[in-house]
Enzyme design. Structure first.
Site, short mmCIF file in Angstrom:
data_model
loop_
_atom_site.label_atom_id
_atom_site.label_comp_id
_atom_site.label_asym_id
_atom_site.label_seq_id
_atom_site.Cartn_x
_atom_site.Cartn_y
_atom_site.Cartn_z
N CYS A 1 0.83 -1.21 0.00
CA CYS A 1 0.00 0.00 0.00
C CYS A 1 0.87 1.26 0.00
O CYS A 1 1.98 1.27 0.53
CB CYS A 1 -0.87 0.03 1.25
SG CYS A 1 -1.84 -1.46 1.45
N ARG B 1 4.88 0.56 -6.10
CA ARG B 1 4.84 -0.34 -4.95
C ARG B 1 3.87 -1.50 -5.17
O ARG B 1 3.96 -2.51 -4.48
CB ARG B 1 4.38 0.45 -3.70
CG ARG B 1 5.34 1.54 -3.30
CD ARG B 1 4.73 2.47 -2.28
NE ARG B 1 4.54 1.85 -0.99
CZ ARG B 1 5.46 1.78 -0.04
NH1 ARG B 1 6.65 2.30 -0.25
NH2 ARG B 1 5.20 1.21 1.12
N TRP C 1 -2.93 -2.61 -1.61
CA TRP C 1 -2.51 -3.94 -2.05
C TRP C 1 -3.20 -4.90 -1.07
O TRP C 1 -2.87 -4.94 0.11
CB TRP C 1 -0.98 -4.05 -1.95
CG TRP C 1 -0.41 -5.29 -2.53
CD1 TRP C 1 -0.12 -5.53 -3.84
CD2 TRP C 1 -0.01 -6.47 -1.81
NE1 TRP C 1 0.41 -6.79 -3.98
CE2 TRP C 1 0.50 -7.38 -2.76
CE3 TRP C 1 -0.03 -6.84 -0.47
CZ2 TRP C 1 0.98 -8.64 -2.40
CZ3 TRP C 1 0.45 -8.10 -0.12
CH2 TRP C 1 0.94 -8.98 -1.09
N ASN D 1 -1.03 1.21 5.86
CA ASN D 1 -0.16 0.23 5.19
C ASN D 1 0.35 -0.70 6.27
O ASN D 1 0.89 -0.24 7.27
CB ASN D 1 1.00 0.97 4.51
CG ASN D 1 2.06 0.02 3.99
OD1 ASN D 1 1.78 -1.16 3.72
ND2 ASN D 1 3.28 0.51 3.85
N GLY D 2 0.15 -2.01 6.09
CA GLY D 2 0.61 -2.97 7.09
C GLY D 2 -0.49 -3.97 7.40
O GLY D 2 -1.46 -4.09 6.65
N GLU E 1 17.76 -16.52 -10.51
CA GLU E 1 17.37 -15.12 -10.74
C GLU E 1 16.72 -14.95 -12.12
O GLU E 1 15.71 -14.25 -12.26
CB GLU E 1 18.60 -14.21 -10.57
CG GLU E 1 18.40 -12.75 -10.86
CD GLU E 1 17.33 -12.06 -10.01
OE1 GLU E 1 16.83 -12.65 -9.04
OE2 GLU E 1 16.97 -10.92 -10.35
N LYS F 1 12.94 -13.62 -12.67
CA LYS F 1 12.61 -12.44 -13.51
C LYS F 1 11.54 -12.80 -14.52
O LYS F 1 10.58 -12.08 -14.70
CB LYS F 1 13.84 -11.96 -14.28
CG LYS F 1 14.85 -11.04 -13.70
CD LYS F 1 14.45 -9.78 -13.07
CE LYS F 1 13.81 -9.93 -11.73
NZ LYS F 1 14.60 -9.69 -10.57
N GLU G 1 7.99 -13.69 -12.74
CA GLU G 1 7.28 -12.61 -12.05
C GLU G 1 6.75 -11.55 -13.03
O GLU G 1 5.78 -10.86 -12.73
CB GLU G 1 8.14 -11.96 -10.96
CG GLU G 1 9.29 -11.11 -11.45
CD GLU G 1 10.04 -10.40 -10.33
OE1 GLU G 1 9.44 -10.10 -9.30
OE2 GLU G 1 11.25 -10.16 -10.50
N HIS H 1 18.67 -35.21 -11.53
CA HIS H 1 17.99 -35.75 -10.34
C HIS H 1 16.50 -35.42 -10.35
O HIS H 1 15.85 -35.47 -9.31
CB HIS H 1 18.67 -35.20 -9.08
CG HIS H 1 20.11 -35.59 -9.00
ND1 HIS H 1 20.51 -36.87 -8.66
CD2 HIS H 1 21.23 -34.89 -9.28
CE1 HIS H 1 21.84 -36.92 -8.71
NE2 HIS H 1 22.30 -35.74 -9.08
N LYS I 1 6.47 -3.77 -4.68
CA LYS I 1 7.91 -3.47 -4.74
C LYS I 1 8.58 -3.74 -3.40
O LYS I 1 9.65 -4.31 -3.34
CB LYS I 1 8.11 -2.02 -5.16
CG LYS I 1 9.58 -1.59 -5.28
CD LYS I 1 10.28 -2.31 -6.39
CE LYS I 1 11.74 -1.92 -6.52
NZ LYS I 1 12.48 -2.91 -7.35
#
Ligand code: M6R
Length: 608
Positions: free
Chosen positions: A2, A27, A74, A100-101, A481, A485, A488, A504, A603
């Site tokens: 948020c 964000r 969010w 926010n939280g 990584e 990328k 997401e 394996h 973010k």
């Protein structure tokens, strides 16, 4: 996560708030809203979806007033909807709150408030805060906020306005970031400084368990016990151009292209002409580096992958055992630490809730914490014994790119510094690596100037359902990584794996439709990677290699080759990651998706 923006001043609040919220879009959010005070009362407008929906509503039904708060939500508690969007109002429509939280004890508080006759309009945890403020208000909004805070557990950044004090905003913080700005005839509050940069550079970062009352010219701060504190003003060290796209179509591509310059800047800042590595801002002396026995790394997401590369750097150069943990696991696994363990926390934002909890856990177990952070003044920065800034500059795109490179560079420099201090690195190797580092920006630029194969592969495979990424040694973390990328941003399923692990299990996935990205630069494990490539070919898999320029041979074994310049293998992750970032970028835009703000992502993840 948020985003919060509040304004009290002489101008109309809505345009200031909307512009601030636009700056916080990075964000991640799924609904947005504003509230302003005027002579007709509290005016609240909320919309599901992007900010443009809210902007459109406000154009159709304008609201005026010079005191207001706004929010991008969010979703955590309750689906994205108009009712769940912030700001939330009390029973009398006199108070409104943005948050926010996560309020962890919200169920008990909600039941309690309902029993006392309060009516709830949303499914959110936030709404209990505004009812608590309503209940505790006796003519002083700051006091009512402090009373409410005494009942809350969890994490919050809050801003509230009320009909009874029309030229006032009250803000509070515990665990989620909040900055207060003091402008010329105005007061502002925001989740981060970029949102208010156009109005002031004079800010105060609110401390945990502190609340503030601000109006056009005054700021009063009190802690949860009611004790007043002098504001600690800071100057924001950011330019508007740093947070604009600068002619690029997206923040992500701008940030990918900034990597050569940022590496160059860090090298100039950190390495003296006489080859000394300097960490002026970091207080390394107090960390007990002389008696260090081991290092524990703590981080999330891309920063976790950087930590994994850091393990290779530190073990090779400083000969110290290094353990790497995802912060969300570290905090609950009863880690064995002592005063001879250095905990290294890595975070771009410096606000990631799990990493911050990892720092607290480390302190409770007697270890010192060194953080590698991009955002100065952030919560992890302030909670650590020492901070080494990675100096990536503002990273706006949700996908971390340049911050990753800056983290790798900081880790390499720290490993070289520690290796020298401990006498575990030969001077020849030390000099060679510093020379190689100085040559790195040009090599990065070469990749950016010559990435036709990346574009070709993006076109060819933008419709693929799955990707596999393989790497070994220093480039094993880059396999993870690269996969992160791609998934997401493009929502294509991608997996990264140590190439030796392929047989394996993951090898079962391979068929003639399966693209496998093999990170194969020259170095100690090159031949091993070639064997993996043959195994994929034998099963008709499609091989896209990242290989060293001049290696024409590899083209015979692969379908596509994305080249990087020749480089010492220890530094190679700083180069091999660039084609992987570009591949994810192009695949995403070819699929018509929002590359800067992918769905469901935030973010900085300021909740657990
Ligand atoms: O701000 P932090 O570095 O602590 O963030 C950690 C992760 O949330 C972050 O790297 C995330 O994985 C990004 N979306 C990766 O691109």
């Amino acid at each position: 996560m948020c985003g919060i923006v509040g304004y009290v001043g002489e101008e109309q609040a809505v345009p200031v708030i909307l512009e601030g919220l636009r700056r916080l879009e990075y964000r991640g959010y799924d609904s947005a809203g504003v509230a302003v005070l005027n002579h007709s009362g509290m005016q609240v407008v909320k919309e599901v979806g992007k900010l443009k929906m809210l902007r459109q509503r406000l154009q159709d039904e304008p609201i005026t007033g010079t005191t207001g708060i706004g929010h991008t939500r969010w979703a955590t508690h309750g689906v994205p909807s108009q009712l769940n969007a912030h700001p939330h109002c009390d029973c009398t429509n006199s108070f409104t709150v943005v948050h926010n939280g996560i309020i962890e004890n919200y169920t008990d508080l909600r039941n309690e408030l309902i029993e006392r006759g309060h009516r709830f309009a949303s499914d959110t945890d936030t709404e209990i805060v505004v009812h608590l403020i309503e209940e505790n208000y006796t003519g002083d909004l700051l006091e009512a906020m402090l009373q409410a805070m005494r009942r809350l557990s969890g994490a919050y950044a809050l801003a509230t306005i009320c009909m009874h004090e029309p030229d006032t905003i009250v803000a509070a913080r515990c665990g989620s970031p909040l900055v207060i700005g003091c402008g010329n005839g105005c007061g502002l509050v925001a989740s981060d400084a970029s949102a208010i940069l156009e109005h002031t550079r004079k800010v105060v970062y609110l401390e945990d368990y502190h609340a503030a009352r601000l109006d056009r010219s005054r700021l009063v701060i009190r802690d949860i016990k009611g004790v007043q504190h002098e504001p600690l003003f800071k100057e924001i060290n950011l330019n508007l151009t740093d947070i604009e796209k600068g002619g690029h179509p997206h923040y992500m591509i701008k940030e990918i292209f900034e990597q050569p310059a940022l590496v160059n800047d860090v090298i100039m800042r950190r390495i003296s002409p006489s080859n000394e590595i300097q960490f002026r801002e970091a207080r390394l002396e107090g960390l007990g580096l002389e008696s260090l026995e081991r290092i524990q790394m703590v981080s999330c997401g891309t920063a976790y992958h950087a930590s994994m590369v850091g393990k290779y750097f530190l073990e090779n150069l400083a000969r110290l055992p290094v353990e790497v943990d995802i912060a969300s696991e570290f905090r609950y696994r009863s880690p064995v630490l002592n005063e001879n363990t250095l905990v290294v926390a890595i975070s771009q934002s410096g606000e990631t809730a799990d990493t911050l909890a990892g720092v607290k856990e480390a302190h409770e177990r007697g270890a010192k914490v060194l953080s590698l952070i991009n955002v100065e003044g952030s919560s992890i920065d302030r909670a650590s014994d020492s901070t080494l800034y990675v100096y990536a500059g503002p990273e706006i795109a949700v996908a971390s790119t340049k911050a990753y490179s800056a983290q790798l560079l900081a880790l390499l420099l720290f490993s070289l510094h520690l290796g020298r201090k401990r006498g575990t690195i030969e001077s020849d190797l030390y000099r060679t690596l510093l020379d190689e580092l100085r040559a790195l920006p040009k090599k990065m630029q070469w990749i950016l100037d010559n990435h036709e194969t990346v574009k070709l592969c993006s076109k060819k495979f933008s419709g693929a359902a799955h990707f596999l990424y393989l790497g070994r040694s220093f480039n094993y973390p880059n396999a993870l990584e690269g996969a992160l990328k791609l998934k997401e941003l493009s929502y294509i399923h991608a997996e990264g794996c140590g190439a030796g692990e392929m047989k394996h299990g993951p090898i079962a996935l391979i068929d003639g439709t399966f693209p496998v990205v093999c990170i194969t630069p020259a170095g100690r494990v090159y031949e091993k990677m070639l064997s993996n490539i043959e195994e994929i070919r034998a099963r008709k898999g499609i091989v896209i290699a990242v290989a060293t320029e001049g290696n024409a041979e590899i083209a015979k074994h692969c379908d596509y080759v994305m080249y990087i310049p020749t480089v010492n293998e220890m530094l190679s992750p700083l180069l091999t990651v660039i084609p992987l970032q570009l591949l994810a970028y192009y695949v995403t835009i070819l699929n018509g998706l929002d590359v800067d703000q992918p769905r469901n992502l935030a973010k900085s993840v300021t909740v657990e």
